[in-house]
Enzyme design. Structure first.
Site, PDB file in Angstrom:
ATOM      1  N   SER A 196       0.847  -1.192   0.000  1.00  0.00           N
ATOM      2  CA  SER A 196       0.000   0.000   0.000  1.00  0.00           C
ATOM      3  C   SER A 196       0.878   1.235   0.000  1.00  0.00           C
ATOM      4  O   SER A 196       1.976   1.230   0.571  1.00  0.00           O
ATOM      5  CB  SER A 196      -0.893   0.028   1.245  1.00  0.00           C
ATOM      6  OG  SER A 196      -1.598   1.259   1.325  1.00  0.00           O
ATOM      7  N   TYR A 217      -2.796  -0.308  10.249  1.00  0.00           N
ATOM      8  CA  TYR A 217      -2.742  -0.661   8.826  1.00  0.00           C
ATOM      9  C   TYR A 217      -1.363  -0.354   8.245  1.00  0.00           C
ATOM     10  O   TYR A 217      -0.771  -1.179   7.542  1.00  0.00           O
ATOM     11  CB  TYR A 217      -3.824   0.119   8.079  1.00  0.00           C
ATOM     12  CG  TYR A 217      -3.899  -0.194   6.605  1.00  0.00           C
ATOM     13  CD1 TYR A 217      -4.519  -1.354   6.160  1.00  0.00           C
ATOM     14  CD2 TYR A 217      -3.375   0.677   5.657  1.00  0.00           C
ATOM     15  CE1 TYR A 217      -4.598  -1.648   4.806  1.00  0.00           C
ATOM     16  CE2 TYR A 217      -3.450   0.395   4.300  1.00  0.00           C
ATOM     17  CZ  TYR A 217      -4.063  -0.769   3.879  1.00  0.00           C
ATOM     18  OH  TYR A 217      -4.142  -1.055   2.536  1.00  0.00           O
TER      19      TYR A 217
END
Length: 245
Positions: free
Chosen positions: A137, A150
């Protein structure tokens, strides 16, 4: 010869879009996720789609799923290590520890479980070798506020990618990572309503069609054995990737 890919997190979002892209390209596609009904929705009756319902954090179940996939197709050419989840934006001390543990179990442990099982299969098959593509990501480089669990998990994915790239060389196993920014899925729909920014404001961020992610994964997967995309960033053109943080 028909190639085979295993896609984790194939019940929706990026996983489902990628599965459809590979099925359209003539690949045999193993679909792994917990929700069997959603996997059948992804497969949509395609004869080359193989639903493999299991929890990516269950090592025995993942190994059995790969064995089932290989039994029907002979080998595993590519793993798209995609399964993951996110949490609502919040300061770390306002995020429940049980929620953090669940996220880390899926985003780190599940990633390791799938990578390990695929690595073992690619190492023992004849001819030896294959390719793993990890879903990272842009958050690992430019996090949004309130995303510590995250972001932590995606840093771990990068470490896994680098290590497997090295450890796979003797066995012809390549490993790369795709870092995705604002692909329009259910997980990223919040971007269209506004997300916290570093200056304390909430702002809508541009998004892109998830089909562009799927096409990028296919490009990485179809490279010859002597070539590898180590890291690819694919993102909505105007998103605040440069300037975040």
């Amino acid at each position: 010869m028909t190639h085979t890919i295993l896609i984790t997190g194939a019940s929706g979002g990026i996983g489902r879009a990628t599965a459809h892209t590979f099925l359209d390209a003539g690949w045999r596609v193993g679909l792994l996720a917990r929700r069997e009904s959603a996997l059948h929705d992804t497969a949509h009756g395609h004869p080359a789609a193989v639903p493999l319902p299991c929890d990516v954090t269950d090592a025995d179940a993942v190994e059995a799923a790969i064995a089932q996939l290989v039994a029907g197709g002979g080998r595993l050419d590519v793993l798209f290590n995609n399964a993951g989840l996110s949490l609502p934006s919040a300061p770390l001390d306002e995020t429940a520890l049980d929620d953090i543990r669940t996220l880390l179990d899926v985003n780190i442990w599940g990633m390791v479980v799938a990578a390990r099982a695929a690595f073992a299969q690619m190492r023992r098959q004849t001819p030896q070798g294959g390719r793993s593509i990890n879903n990272g990501s842009v958050s690992a480089q430019v996090p949004l506020p309130g995303s510590a669990p995250y972001t932590l998990s995606k840093h771990a994915v990068t470490g896994l990618t680098r290590s497997l790239s090295l450890d796979g060389r003797p066995f012809g196993i390549a490993c790369g990572q795709i870092d995705i920014g604002n692909a329009l899925t259910d997980m990223a729909e919040k971007m269209t309503r506004g997300v916290p920014q570093a200056n304390g404001e909430t702002a809508v961020e541009p998004v892109m069609d998830v089909a562009h992610v799927a096409a990028s994964v296919r490009h990485m997967a179809e490279l010859p054995p002597e070539a590898n995309v180590q890291f690819m960033t694919v993102m909505a053109t105007a998103m605040p990737y440069i300037g975040r943080g």
